[in-house]
Design a protein around this motif. Structure first.
Motif, PDB file in Angstrom:
ATOM      1  N   PHE A 243      -9.267   0.570 -12.819  1.00 24.48           N
ATOM      2  CA  PHE A 243      -8.123   0.977 -11.994  1.00 24.48           C
ATOM      3  C   PHE A 243      -6.838   0.890 -12.814  1.00 24.48           C
ATOM      4  CE2 PHE A 243      -4.570   0.205  -9.114  1.00 24.48           C
ATOM      5  CZ  PHE A 243      -4.711   1.255  -8.217  1.00 24.48           C
TER       6      PHE A 243
ATOM      7  N   PHE B 234      -8.454  15.967  -9.476  1.00 21.76           N
ATOM      8  CA  PHE B 234      -8.082  14.928 -10.447  1.00 21.76           C
ATOM      9  C   PHE B 234      -8.198  15.476 -11.865  1.00 21.76           C
ATOM     10  CE2 PHE B 234      -7.230  10.791  -8.348  1.00 21.76           C
ATOM     11  CZ  PHE B 234      -7.289  11.244  -7.043  1.00 21.76           C
TER      12      PHE B 234
ATOM     13  N   ALA C  39       0.835  -1.206   0.000  1.00 23.55           N
ATOM     14  CA  ALA C  39       0.000   0.000   0.000  1.00 23.55           C
ATOM     15  C   ALA C  39       0.871   1.257   0.000  1.00 23.55           C
ATOM     16  CB  ALA C  39      -0.923  -0.005   1.224  1.00 23.55           C
TER      17      ALA C  39
ATOM     18  N   GLY D 182      -4.100  -0.899   2.877  1.00 16.72           N
ATOM     19  CA  GLY D 182      -3.350   0.083   3.654  1.00 16.72           C
ATOM     20  C   GLY D 182      -4.074   0.634   4.868  1.00 16.72           C
ATOM     21  N   GLN D 183      -3.399   1.572   5.515  1.00 20.50           N
ATOM     22  CA  GLN D 183      -3.824   2.075   6.822  1.00 20.50           C
ATOM     23  C   GLN D 183      -3.856   3.599   6.831  1.00 20.50           C
ATOM     24  OE1 GLN D 183      -4.061  -0.196   9.699  1.00 20.50           O
ATOM     25  NE2 GLN D 183      -3.891  -1.842   8.175  1.00 20.50           N
TER      26      GLN D 183
HETATM   27  C1  HEM Z   1      -9.031  10.716  -3.818  1.00 14.83           C
HETATM   28  C2  HEM Z   1      -8.243  11.443  -3.040  1.00 14.83           C
HETATM   29  C3  HEM Z   1      -7.398  10.844  -1.969  1.00 14.83           C
HETATM   30  C4  HEM Z   1      -7.350  11.246  -0.667  1.00 14.83           C
HETATM   31  C5  HEM Z   1      -8.127  12.395  -0.038  1.00 14.83           C
HETATM   32  C6  HEM Z   1      -6.445  10.371   0.007  1.00 14.83           C
HETATM   33  C7  HEM Z   1      -6.114  10.466   1.359  1.00 14.83           C
HETATM   34  C8  HEM Z   1      -5.400   9.522   2.053  1.00 14.83           C
HETATM   35  C9  HEM Z   1      -5.116   9.591   3.461  1.00 14.83           C
HETATM   36  C10 HEM Z   1      -5.516  10.726   4.391  1.00 14.83           C
HETATM   37  C11 HEM Z   1      -4.442   8.464   3.800  1.00 14.83           C
HETATM   38  C12 HEM Z   1      -3.927   8.097   5.189  1.00 14.83           C
HETATM   39  C13 HEM Z   1      -2.594   8.795   5.384  1.00 14.83           C
HETATM   40  C14 HEM Z   1      -2.091   8.730   6.816  1.00 14.83           C
HETATM   41  O1  HEM Z   1      -2.805   8.382   7.722  1.00 14.83           O
HETATM   42  O2  HEM Z   1      -0.910   9.072   7.019  1.00 14.83           O
HETATM   43  C15 HEM Z   1      -4.277   7.687   2.608  1.00 14.83           C
HETATM   44  C16 HEM Z   1      -3.649   6.469   2.537  1.00 14.83           C
HETATM   45  C17 HEM Z   1      -3.467   5.763   1.363  1.00 14.83           C
HETATM   46  N1  HEM Z   1      -3.741   6.214   0.098  1.00 14.83           N
HETATM   47 FE1  HEM Z   1      -4.885   7.787  -0.389  1.00 14.83          FE
HETATM   48  N2  HEM Z   1      -5.967   9.438  -0.872  1.00 14.83           N
HETATM   49  C18 HEM Z   1      -6.512   9.700  -2.094  1.00 14.83           C
HETATM   50  C19 HEM Z   1      -6.231   9.026  -3.282  1.00 14.83           C
HETATM   51  C20 HEM Z   1      -5.360   7.984  -3.392  1.00 14.83           C
HETATM   52  C21 HEM Z   1      -4.888   7.428  -4.638  1.00 14.83           C
HETATM   53  C22 HEM Z   1      -5.253   7.967  -6.025  1.00 14.83           C
HETATM   54  C23 HEM Z   1      -4.063   6.399  -4.331  1.00 14.83           C
HETATM   55  C24 HEM Z   1      -3.292   5.499  -5.246  1.00 14.83           C
HETATM   56  C25 HEM Z   1      -3.623   5.236  -6.477  1.00 14.83           C
HETATM   57  C26 HEM Z   1      -4.044   6.296  -2.879  1.00 14.83           C
HETATM   58  C27 HEM Z   1      -3.400   5.325  -2.169  1.00 14.83           C
HETATM   59  C28 HEM Z   1      -3.372   5.255  -0.793  1.00 14.83           C
HETATM   60  C29 HEM Z   1      -2.873   4.099  -0.066  1.00 14.83           C
HETATM   61  C30 HEM Z   1      -2.449   2.780  -0.689  1.00 14.83           C
HETATM   62  C31 HEM Z   1      -2.911   4.425   1.298  1.00 14.83           C
HETATM   63  C32 HEM Z   1      -2.411   3.578   2.474  1.00 14.83           C
HETATM   64  C33 HEM Z   1      -0.914   3.794   2.602  1.00 14.83           C
HETATM   65  C34 HEM Z   1      -0.232   3.009   3.694  1.00 14.83           C
HETATM   66  O3  HEM Z   1      -0.836   2.168   4.363  1.00 14.83           O
HETATM   67  O4  HEM Z   1       0.984   3.267   3.891  1.00 14.83           O
HETATM   68  N3  HEM Z   1      -4.811   7.297  -2.356  1.00 14.83           N
HETATM   69  N4  HEM Z   1      -4.860   8.362   1.564  1.00 14.83           N
END
Ligand code: HEM
Ligand SMILES: *[C@@H]1O[C@H](CO)[C@@H](O)[C@H](O)[C@H]1NC(C)=O
Length: 324
Positions: free
Chosen positions: A295, A179, A60, A199-200
């Motif tokens: 995706f 986007f 993730a 993920g987390q």
């Molecule tokens: C649509 C808008 C998006 C918002 C507002 C957003 C926001 C977030 C937030 C707040 C987190 C948690 C971060 C933390 O607690 O430190 C997160 C985690 C994550 N996001 Fe997004 N995200 C978005 C789009 C995406 C996209 C486009 C991807 C990849 C294609 C993505 C992949 C991930 C993954 C895989 C995690 C988990 C990461 C981990 O466990 O280390 N996100 N996101």
């Protein structure tokens, strides 16, 4: 009159050419390293697989690294640059600080790739391939990845902080705007958000939602509140899975959660809140194949955001710093 239409014709023709040539994404190609580094895929894949088998979440984290790289001035490896006394990169930006991870895995991949083909493969491409192999390792789709990105010599803390990476408090309108600003459609945005099937997230990113939102399943909210205290303000870094059901599997449970009002982030639930994106969420919730296909297509588009190609940028020797 006739000469007018000729002028208009030529203007349209010239503009079509200029659009074609300004889309430098045409320069990325799937077989970019076929001759110069034929082992690049097996080299990246073996490190990603062992990292993900040690810790599923790393898949993730590597996927998210590619997103945060691409949305800030293009997929150019800028997020990897360390701060120094004379250089400020993107690592301390709000969306990244204490949040993005996977840098050690990228370093490990880079050193193996350098052994196989010194000075050839960019860090930006390593991040892009790592995202692909992470998704595959967790049961998601593959895609025909395009390569040939080069690495930036700069980074931009202010761009990383400017809201181009939308915050978890975003409305659906803001998500769509952010986007679209990167050439990604509403459908791309909803499909890419499905990355949150793995993920987390830290408590600080979902506290307001689980305490104050009304479009949330009551027992889900209660259980998330228990590990994310309020009003004490402690526990900011406590983690919860973005997908309450299967956080280490790249399935379509994320969309089923949204339909059940169990989206963890406010921005997640925004995709299923009575608006225009509801029907996409319902489709992906019913049809994992359709989610995977959309995706994959959207990842190719995201990977195409403003790459440095040709003689722009450089091939960094060390992903954390520009070549001297
Ligand atoms: C649509 C808008 C998006 C918002 C507002 C957003 C926001 C977030 C937030 C707040 C987190 C948690 C971060 C933390 O607690 O430190 C997160 C985690 C994550 N996001 Fe997004 N995200 C978005 C789009 C995406 C996209 C486009 C991807 C990849 C294609 C993505 C992949 C991930 C993954 C895989 C995690 C988990 C990461 C981990 O466990 O280390 N996100 N996101
Ligand atoms: C919930 O909303 C109230 C009123 O706006 C606010 O004072 C409080 O800080 C919010 N709670 C959280 C956890 O954000």
């Amino acid at each position: 009159m006739a000469s007018y239409s000729i002028i208009i014709f030529y203007a349209l023709f010239a503009c079509t050419l200029c659009l074609i040539s300004s889309t430098s994404s045409a320069q990325l190609t799937p077989n970019f390293y076929a001759k110069s580094c034929p082992k690049v895929f097996e080299t990246v894949t073996s490190v990603v697989r062992s990292a993900v088998s040690k810790e599923k979440r790393m898949g993730a984290s590597l996927l998210r690294l590619h997103f945060h790289d691409c949305f800030v001035n293009g997929c150019d490896g800028s997020i990897l640059l360390d701060d120094t006394t004379s250089f400020t990169g993107e690592k301390t930006a709000g969306p990244n600080l204490n949040s993005v991870r996977g840098f050690d895995v990228i370093d490990n991949i880079k050193s193996n790739v350098e052994k196989a083909c010194p000075g050839v493969v960019s860090c930006a491409d390593i991040v892009a391939i790592s995202a692909l192999e992470s998704v595959v390792a967790l049961g998601g789709p593959g895609w025909n990845i395009k390569l040939g990105r080069r690495d930036s010599k700069t980074a931009s803390l202010s761009a990383a902080n400017s809201g181009v990476i939308p915050p978890p408090s975003s409305t659906v309108a803001n998500l769509i705007n952010r986007f679209q600003a990167r050439g990604l459609s509403v459908k791309d945005m909803v499909a890419l958000s499905g990355a949150h099937t793995i993920g987390q997230a830290r408590c600080t990113t979902f506290r307001a939602r689980v305490f104050n939102d009304t479009n949330i399943d009551t027992s889900f909210a209660k259980s998330r509140q228990s590990s994310c205290p309020f009003p004490t303000g402690s526990g900011d870094n406590n983690l919860a899975p973005l997908d309450v059901q299967t956080p280490a599997s790249f399935d379509n449970a994320y969309y089923k959660n949204l339909i059940g009002k169990r989206g963890l982030l406010r921005s997640d639930q925004q995709l299923y809140s009575g608006g225009a994106t509801d029907s996409l969420v319902e489709n992906y919730g019913k049809n994992a194949g359709s989610f995977h296909a959309d995706f994959a297509a959207a990842m190719v588009k995201m990977g195409d955001i403003s790459p440095l190609t040709g003689s722009n940028g450089e091939i960094r020797k060390n992903c954390r710093k520009v070549n001297s």
